[in-house]
Design a protein around this motif. Structure first.
Motif, short mmCIF file in Angstrom:
data_model
loop_
_atom_site.label_atom_id
_atom_site.label_comp_id
_atom_site.label_asym_id
_atom_site.label_seq_id
_atom_site.Cartn_x
_atom_site.Cartn_y
_atom_site.Cartn_z
N ARG A 113 39.34 31.42 34.76
CA ARG A 113 39.55 32.78 34.24
C ARG A 113 39.77 32.68 32.74
NH1 ARG A 113 44.05 36.48 37.00
NH2 ARG A 113 42.61 36.10 38.73
N ILE A 114 39.15 33.55 31.96
CA ILE A 114 39.25 33.51 30.51
C ILE A 114 39.76 34.84 29.98
CG2 ILE A 114 36.79 34.09 30.26
CD1 ILE A 114 36.80 32.48 27.63
N ILE A 115 40.71 34.76 29.03
CA ILE A 115 41.16 35.95 28.31
C ILE A 115 40.82 35.75 26.84
CG2 ILE A 115 43.53 35.06 27.98
CD1 ILE A 115 44.49 38.01 28.23
N ILE A 116 40.27 36.79 26.22
CA ILE A 116 39.90 36.69 24.81
C ILE A 116 40.83 37.57 23.97
CG2 ILE A 116 37.50 36.21 25.40
CD1 ILE A 116 37.04 39.13 24.03
N ALA A 117 41.13 37.06 22.78
CA ALA A 117 41.96 37.81 21.83
C ALA A 117 41.07 38.72 21.02
CB ALA A 117 42.71 36.84 20.91
N SER A 118 41.06 39.99 21.39
CA SER A 118 40.45 40.99 20.53
C SER A 118 41.56 41.59 19.66
CB SER A 118 39.71 42.04 21.35
OG SER A 118 38.96 42.88 20.50
N THR A 119 41.28 42.69 19.01
CA THR A 119 42.19 43.18 17.99
C THR A 119 42.09 44.68 17.83
OG1 THR A 119 42.59 43.14 15.59
CG2 THR A 119 40.39 42.60 16.31
N SER A 120 43.13 45.27 17.31
CA SER A 120 43.10 46.70 16.97
C SER A 120 42.06 46.98 15.89
CB SER A 120 44.47 47.14 16.48
OG SER A 120 44.87 46.39 15.34
N GLU A 121 41.58 45.93 15.20
CA GLU A 121 40.56 46.13 14.17
C GLU A 121 39.23 46.62 14.75
OE1 GLU A 121 41.24 46.07 10.93
OE2 GLU A 121 43.29 45.60 11.49
N VAL A 168 31.90 35.92 35.81
CA VAL A 168 33.05 35.19 35.26
C VAL A 168 34.28 36.09 35.27
CG1 VAL A 168 33.98 34.05 33.20
CG2 VAL A 168 31.58 33.71 33.85
N GLU A 169 35.42 35.53 35.64
CA GLU A 169 36.68 36.29 35.61
C GLU A 169 37.14 36.41 34.16
OE1 GLU A 169 39.95 36.06 38.37
OE2 GLU A 169 38.88 34.43 39.39
N THR A 170 37.10 37.60 33.61
CA THR A 170 37.41 37.80 32.20
C THR A 170 38.51 38.84 32.01
OG1 THR A 170 35.68 39.50 31.99
CG2 THR A 170 35.05 37.22 31.47
N ARG A 171 39.25 38.68 30.92
CA ARG A 171 40.26 39.65 30.50
C ARG A 171 40.14 39.82 28.98
NH1 ARG A 171 39.93 39.38 35.21
NH2 ARG A 171 41.55 38.94 36.77
N ILE A 172 40.45 41.02 28.49
CA ILE A 172 40.34 41.32 27.06
C ILE A 172 41.63 41.96 26.59
CG2 ILE A 172 39.12 42.63 25.28
CD1 ILE A 172 36.64 42.59 27.16
N VAL A 223 53.35 37.97 23.66
CA VAL A 223 53.03 36.87 24.56
C VAL A 223 53.26 37.28 26.02
CG1 VAL A 223 53.79 34.57 25.29
CG2 VAL A 223 53.32 35.02 22.87
N GLU A 224 54.33 38.00 26.27
CA GLU A 224 54.60 38.48 27.64
C GLU A 224 53.47 39.40 28.11
OE1 GLU A 224 56.33 39.16 31.31
OE2 GLU A 224 56.89 37.65 29.82
N GLY A 225 53.03 40.30 27.23
CA GLY A 225 51.93 41.20 27.60
C GLY A 225 50.63 40.45 27.87
N ILE A 226 50.34 39.45 27.05
CA ILE A 226 49.14 38.65 27.24
C ILE A 226 49.20 37.91 28.58
CG2 ILE A 226 47.90 36.61 26.40
CD1 ILE A 226 48.75 37.57 23.53
N TYR A 227 50.35 37.33 28.87
CA TYR A 227 50.51 36.58 30.12
C TYR A 227 50.30 37.50 31.34
CZ TYR A 227 52.43 33.24 33.47
OH TYR A 227 52.58 32.38 34.52
N ARG A 228 50.91 38.68 31.27
CA ARG A 228 50.77 39.61 32.40
C ARG A 228 49.32 40.08 32.57
NH1 ARG A 228 56.08 43.50 33.01
NH2 ARG A 228 57.65 41.90 32.50
N LEU A 229 48.63 40.30 31.44
CA LEU A 229 47.23 40.73 31.53
C LEU A 229 46.36 39.62 32.12
CD1 LEU A 229 44.95 42.71 31.03
CD2 LEU A 229 44.84 41.91 28.65
N LEU A 230 46.58 38.39 31.68
CA LEU A 230 45.81 37.26 32.22
C LEU A 230 45.97 37.16 33.73
CD1 LEU A 230 44.10 34.67 31.76
CD2 LEU A 230 46.27 33.44 31.47
N MET A 231 47.18 37.39 34.22
CA MET A 231 47.46 37.24 35.65
C MET A 231 47.13 38.50 36.45
SD MET A 231 48.29 34.18 35.75
CE MET A 231 48.79 32.90 34.60
#
Length: 330
Positions: A113-121, A168-172, A223-231
């Protein structure tokens, strides 16, 4: 039972290093990867002695090979500040195109499973405030910020294509302004720039009239938000940030009060395409992840300021003062 294995790109950067800490704490085997173009090994040197941490000095824009199983991939490799992506625009575009292609391919092969760092930009200079995930943005693709904004927008499109076409299992995650220990004082972002100027006894530089807004999220909350989104099971973009909005002018006054310095605020022209407003709509994060920020700005700023104060005088003196002199050039 064997530890789950996670690859974190951009591991020596500000966010990447905090993510390494979090996954070590969760008892993962962490594989950090960074080409150190903007990252610093000092951010992760405390992890090198651990048997469940390893590091690859590698540019993800080139083919990525990691032996053994991988359960998760976090793609956080990218210059993330105006000074960086104005100085290295091609590398910024490559990590957001070739890099994401390589890592999505790796995720497919490893069934990770992959999570990508996007941005408010990706929202550019928004016409909507706060910005919900459904807003498509107001971005200038050929302006000075276009190399970063469009790299992230392409990353999102490529990620969704791998999800829909290859399964692919993806998260953004769309990350809004974040701060905390391990930020670089000279990276051009407003908070470290202000604190750096205060520590060096310089006046605080505000670009524009100070009425533009930002919303600052402390790194632990992010970091907590990223972890929860990944899971989680949610595949579409989710904003993670703090909706507590403040003008840059007010923020400069907060920093002066925090640091107890006597500097004044000076004003310079606003850089081209600089967003006038930045505030996340975090409705989705609340509903899907049961997440919202816990650390208020006063508390987070004190921790961050104490970190910067702890840096040696020599380190502070080495940090040359940066400005946006090239930023207004068309």
């Amino acid at each position: 039972m064997a530890r789950k294995r996670v690859l974190i790109t951009g591991a020596a950067g500000f966010l990447g290093s905090h993510l390494c800490d979090r996954f070590i704490k969760e008892d993962f085997h962490v594989i950090g990867m960074d080409n150190l173009i903007t990252g610093d090994l000092a951010n992760i040197e405390h992890l090198f002695k651990l048997e469940n941490f390893e590091f690859y000095h590698h540019d993800v824009s080139k083919f990525v090979h990691v032996p053994g199983q991988l359960d998760y991939i976090l793609h956080f490799a990218s210059p993330a500040s105006p000074i960086d992506y104005l100085k290295i625009p091609i590398q910024t575009l490559k990590v957001g195109s070739l890099g994401i292609h390589n890592l999505l391919g790796l995720a497919r092969v490893k069934r990770a499973r992959i999570i990508i760092a996007s941005t408010s930009e990706v929202y550019g200079d928004p016409n909507v405030n706060p910005q919900p995930e459904e807003y498509w943005g107001n971005v200038n693709p050929v302006g000075p910020r276009g190399v970063y904004d469009e790299a992230k927008r392409f990353q999102e499109a490529m990620t969704m294509a791998y999800h829909t076409f290859h399964g692919v299992e993806t998260r953004i995650v769309r990350i809004f302004n974040t701060y905390g220990p391990r930020m670089r004082l000279n990276d051009g972002r407003v908070l470290p720039a202000f604190i750096g100027q205060a520590l060096r006894g310089e006046d605080l530089t505000v670009f524009g009239d100070g009425s533009q807004t930002r919303s600052f999220c402390y790194v632990d909350d992010l970091v907590e938000g990223i972890y929860r989104l990944l899971m989680s099971d949610y595949v579409y973009p989710v904003n993670i940030g703090n909706p507590d909005e403040i003008t840059i002018g007010q923020f400069a006054e907060e920093i002066i009060k925090l640091t107890g310095t006597k500097q004044k605020v000076i004003y310079k022209p606003l850089p081209q395409d600089d967003p006038k407003q930045r505030r996340p709509d975090i409705t989705k994060a609340k509903e899907l992840l049961n997440w919202e920020p816990k650390v208020n700005r006063a508390e987070g700023l004190k921790i961050t300021y104490d970190y910067f104060k702890s840096l040696s005088k020599e380190a502070l003196e080495k940090i040359e003062h940066k400005d946006f002199s090239n930023y207004n050039k068309k």
